[in-house]
Scaffold this motif. Structure first.
Motif, PDB file in Angstrom:
ATOM      1  N   LEU A 110      -4.638  -2.537  41.457  1.00 23.87           N
ATOM      2  CA  LEU A 110      -4.076  -1.186  41.308  1.00 23.87           C
ATOM      3  C   LEU A 110      -2.581  -1.244  41.006  1.00 23.87           C
ATOM      4  O   LEU A 110      -2.072  -0.493  40.167  1.00 23.87           O
ATOM      5  CB  LEU A 110      -4.323  -0.376  42.578  1.00 23.87           C
ATOM      6  CG  LEU A 110      -5.761   0.033  42.850  1.00 23.87           C
ATOM      7  CD1 LEU A 110      -5.866   0.685  44.234  1.00 23.87           C
ATOM      8  CD2 LEU A 110      -6.256   0.990  41.788  1.00 23.87           C
ATOM      9  N   LEU A 111      -1.891  -2.138  41.700  1.00 25.72           N
ATOM     10  CA  LEU A 111      -0.452  -2.272  41.478  1.00 25.72           C
ATOM     11  C   LEU A 111      -0.174  -2.755  40.062  1.00 25.72           C
ATOM     12  O   LEU A 111       0.755  -2.266  39.402  1.00 25.72           O
ATOM     13  CB  LEU A 111       0.138  -3.245  42.514  1.00 25.72           C
ATOM     14  CG  LEU A 111       1.655  -3.357  42.537  1.00 25.72           C
ATOM     15  CD1 LEU A 111       2.274  -2.018  42.900  1.00 25.72           C
ATOM     16  CD2 LEU A 111       2.081  -4.426  43.509  1.00 25.72           C
ATOM     17  N   GLY A 112      -0.991  -3.684  39.597  1.00 29.66           N
ATOM     18  CA  GLY A 112      -0.829  -4.181  38.220  1.00 29.66           C
ATOM     19  C   GLY A 112      -1.035  -3.077  37.202  1.00 29.66           C
ATOM     20  O   GLY A 112      -0.295  -2.961  36.228  1.00 29.66           O
ATOM     21  N   LYS A 113      -2.062  -2.241  37.430  1.00 29.47           N
ATOM     22  CA  LYS A 113      -2.316  -1.131  36.505  1.00 29.47           C
ATOM     23  C   LYS A 113      -1.138  -0.165  36.485  1.00 29.47           C
ATOM     24  O   LYS A 113      -0.699   0.282  35.429  1.00 29.47           O
ATOM     25  CB  LYS A 113      -3.589  -0.398  36.893  1.00 29.47           C
ATOM     26  CG  LYS A 113      -4.853  -1.167  36.590  1.00 29.47           C
ATOM     27  CD  LYS A 113      -6.088  -0.390  37.018  1.00 29.47           C
ATOM     28  CE  LYS A 113      -7.359  -1.181  36.763  1.00 29.47           C
ATOM     29  NZ  LYS A 113      -8.548  -0.445  37.227  1.00 29.47           N
ATOM     30  N   LYS A 114      -0.646   0.181  37.687  1.00 31.63           N
ATOM     31  CA  LYS A 114       0.482   1.116  37.765  1.00 31.63           C
ATOM     32  C   LYS A 114       1.718   0.509  37.119  1.00 31.63           C
ATOM     33  O   LYS A 114       2.427   1.168  36.355  1.00 31.63           O
ATOM     34  CB  LYS A 114       0.798   1.487  39.225  1.00 31.63           C
ATOM     35  CG  LYS A 114      -0.154   2.453  39.827  1.00 31.63           C
ATOM     36  CD  LYS A 114       0.067   3.811  39.222  1.00 31.63           C
ATOM     37  CE  LYS A 114      -0.810   4.817  39.921  1.00 31.63           C
ATOM     38  NZ  LYS A 114      -0.687   6.133  39.367  1.00 31.63           N
ATOM     39  N   ALA A 115       1.990  -0.760  37.440  1.00 31.10           N
ATOM     40  CA  ALA A 115       3.172  -1.418  36.884  1.00 31.10           C
ATOM     41  C   ALA A 115       3.056  -1.504  35.366  1.00 31.10           C
ATOM     42  O   ALA A 115       4.041  -1.292  34.635  1.00 31.10           O
ATOM     43  CB  ALA A 115       3.339  -2.806  37.497  1.00 31.10           C
ATOM     44  N   GLY A 116       1.857  -1.829  34.884  1.00 29.98           N
ATOM     45  CA  GLY A 116       1.648  -1.887  33.441  1.00 29.98           C
ATOM     46  C   GLY A 116       1.901  -0.536  32.794  1.00 29.98           C
ATOM     47  O   GLY A 116       2.520  -0.447  31.726  1.00 29.98           O
ATOM     48  N   GLY A 117       1.439   0.523  33.450  1.00 31.29           N
ATOM     49  CA  GLY A 117       1.666   1.866  32.922  1.00 31.29           C
ATOM     50  C   GLY A 117       3.147   2.220  32.901  1.00 31.29           C
ATOM     51  O   GLY A 117       3.661   2.757  31.910  1.00 31.29           O
ATOM     52  N   PHE A 118       3.853   1.901  34.002  1.00 35.02           N
ATOM     53  CA  PHE A 118       5.296   2.171  34.025  1.00 35.02           C
ATOM     54  C   PHE A 118       6.026   1.333  32.974  1.00 35.02           C
ATOM     55  O   PHE A 118       6.929   1.812  32.296  1.00 35.02           O
ATOM     56  CB  PHE A 118       5.874   1.883  35.416  1.00 35.02           C
ATOM     57  CG  PHE A 118       5.503   2.920  36.444  1.00 35.02           C
ATOM     58  CD1 PHE A 118       5.702   4.273  36.211  1.00 35.02           C
ATOM     59  CD2 PHE A 118       4.948   2.541  37.664  1.00 35.02           C
ATOM     60  CE1 PHE A 118       5.366   5.213  37.165  1.00 35.02           C
ATOM     61  CE2 PHE A 118       4.605   3.474  38.609  1.00 35.02           C
ATOM     62  CZ  PHE A 118       4.813   4.811  38.353  1.00 35.02           C
ATOM     63  N   PHE A 119       5.620   0.057  32.861  1.00 32.99           N
ATOM     64  CA  PHE A 119       6.250  -0.811  31.869  1.00 32.99           C
ATOM     65  C   PHE A 119       6.033  -0.257  30.468  1.00 32.99           C
ATOM     66  O   PHE A 119       6.960  -0.169  29.675  1.00 32.99           O
ATOM     67  CB  PHE A 119       5.693  -2.231  31.990  1.00 32.99           C
ATOM     68  CG  PHE A 119       6.202  -3.161  30.936  1.00 32.99           C
ATOM     69  CD1 PHE A 119       7.490  -3.668  31.006  1.00 32.99           C
ATOM     70  CD2 PHE A 119       5.407  -3.514  29.856  1.00 32.99           C
ATOM     71  CE1 PHE A 119       7.970  -4.518  30.029  1.00 32.99           C
ATOM     72  CE2 PHE A 119       5.881  -4.365  28.871  1.00 32.99           C
ATOM     73  CZ  PHE A 119       7.161  -4.871  28.957  1.00 32.99           C
ATOM     74  N   LYS A 120       4.777   0.115  30.197  1.00 30.25           N
ATOM     75  CA  LYS A 120       4.444   0.618  28.860  1.00 30.25           C
ATOM     76  C   LYS A 120       5.227   1.886  28.556  1.00 30.25           C
ATOM     77  O   LYS A 120       5.856   2.005  27.499  1.00 30.25           O
ATOM     78  CB  LYS A 120       2.939   0.882  28.792  1.00 30.25           C
ATOM     79  CG  LYS A 120       2.448   1.370  27.469  1.00 30.25           C
ATOM     80  CD  LYS A 120       0.937   1.579  27.521  1.00 30.25           C
ATOM     81  CE  LYS A 120       0.427   2.246  26.279  1.00 30.25           C
ATOM     82  NZ  LYS A 120      -0.999   2.550  26.378  1.00 30.25           N
ATOM     83  N   ASN A 121       5.231   2.867  29.514  1.00 26.44           N
ATOM     84  CA  ASN A 121       5.955   4.122  29.287  1.00 26.44           C
ATOM     85  C   ASN A 121       7.456   3.876  29.175  1.00 26.44           C
ATOM     86  O   ASN A 121       8.123   4.458  28.317  1.00 26.44           O
ATOM     87  CB  ASN A 121       5.668   5.117  30.404  1.00 26.44           C
ATOM     88  CG  ASN A 121       4.248   5.620  30.359  1.00 26.44           C
ATOM     89  OD1 ASN A 121       3.592   5.582  29.319  1.00 26.44           O
ATOM     90  ND2 ASN A 121       3.761   6.080  31.504  1.00 26.44           N
ATOM     91  N   GLY A 122       7.967   3.002  30.016  1.00 22.58           N
ATOM     92  CA  GLY A 122       9.397   2.686  29.948  1.00 22.58           C
ATOM     93  C   GLY A 122       9.756   1.969  28.656  1.00 22.58           C
ATOM     94  O   GLY A 122      10.787   2.229  28.042  1.00 22.58           O
ATOM     95  N   PHE A 123       8.888   1.072  28.251  1.00 20.08           N
ATOM     96  CA  PHE A 123       9.124   0.317  27.028  1.00 20.08           C
ATOM     97  C   PHE A 123       9.150   1.257  25.828  1.00 20.08           C
ATOM     98  O   PHE A 123      10.082   1.231  25.016  1.00 20.08           O
ATOM     99  CB  PHE A 123       8.024  -0.742  26.869  1.00 20.08           C
ATOM    100  CG  PHE A 123       8.219  -1.642  25.696  1.00 20.08           C
ATOM    101  CD1 PHE A 123       9.093  -2.717  25.785  1.00 20.08           C
ATOM    102  CD2 PHE A 123       7.544  -1.423  24.503  1.00 20.08           C
ATOM    103  CE1 PHE A 123       9.273  -3.556  24.704  1.00 20.08           C
ATOM    104  CE2 PHE A 123       7.720  -2.255  23.425  1.00 20.08           C
ATOM    105  CZ  PHE A 123       8.584  -3.331  23.519  1.00 20.08           C
TER     106      PHE A 123
END
Length: 186
Positions: A110-123
């Motif tokens: 779950l943390l990986g999914k959230k982090a990936g989403g934040f990374f993607k949106n931030g990127f």
């Protein structure tokens, strides 16, 4: 005189008869009075015995009430103790469950999914800001702006050398409250 004596004698006999009759009535009244006094004393004794029995019942009922009250207080105290123990156990179990969840693979996923989403949106947000501010991609191609390539180039957790893991643990480890490095764009 004989007449007078006869009359007096008759009068005396009549008086004696009346006296005997009155004495008979008096004896009957005395017998009735004794009977009434006997009945009254029996009723008084019965009433006294009934009063004593009622007082004994009241005393027993009062003692039973006091015993029930004491038992209720003991049960209420035990109930409060059980409630507090259950609350402590529930809190302990909740914390243990939380700790177990934080250590679980599911949490990492779950943390990986959230982090990936934040990374993607931030990127994508950074890329949009650079493009909005006139970054010339044609003159300076930036390969790091490709999300798939950036994710593919990210090191896996398993690939991190042990020395870096030891340093992370000394500094507070992953998820510590240490502040992340500030962005060069801010």
């Amino acid at each position: 005189m004989v007449k007078c004596l006869t009359k007096a004698h008759q009068k005396m006999n009549a008086s004696r008869d009346q006296f005997d009759k009155a004495m008979g009535q008096h004896a009957e009244v005395l017998a009735q009075l004794e009977e009434l006094e006997t009945l009254r004393s029996r009723e008084k004794e019965a009433a006294e015995a009934q009063r004593e029995a009622l007082e004994a019942q009241m005393l027993v009922a009062k003692e039973a009430h006091e015993a029930e009250k004491a038992a209720r207080e003991i049960l209420e105290a035990e109930l409060e103790e059980v409630k507090s123990r259950v609350a402590r156990d529930a809190e302990r179990l909740r914390l243990e469950g939380k700790e177990e969840f934080l250590k679980s693979r599911e949490f990492d996923t779950l943390l990986g999914k959230k982090a990936g989403g934040f990374f993607k949106n931030g990127f994508f947000g950074c890329v949009a800001q650079w493009r909005a501010n006139g970054y010339p991609e044609e003159e300076h191609p930036a390969t790091f702006l490709n999300v798939q390539q950036a994710i593919a180039e990210m090191p896996d957790e398993e690939e991190i050398p042990e020395e870096e893991e030891d340093e992370d643990e000394e500094e507070g480890g992953v998820g510590s409250e240490a502040t992340p490095p500030s962005s060069p764009l801010s």
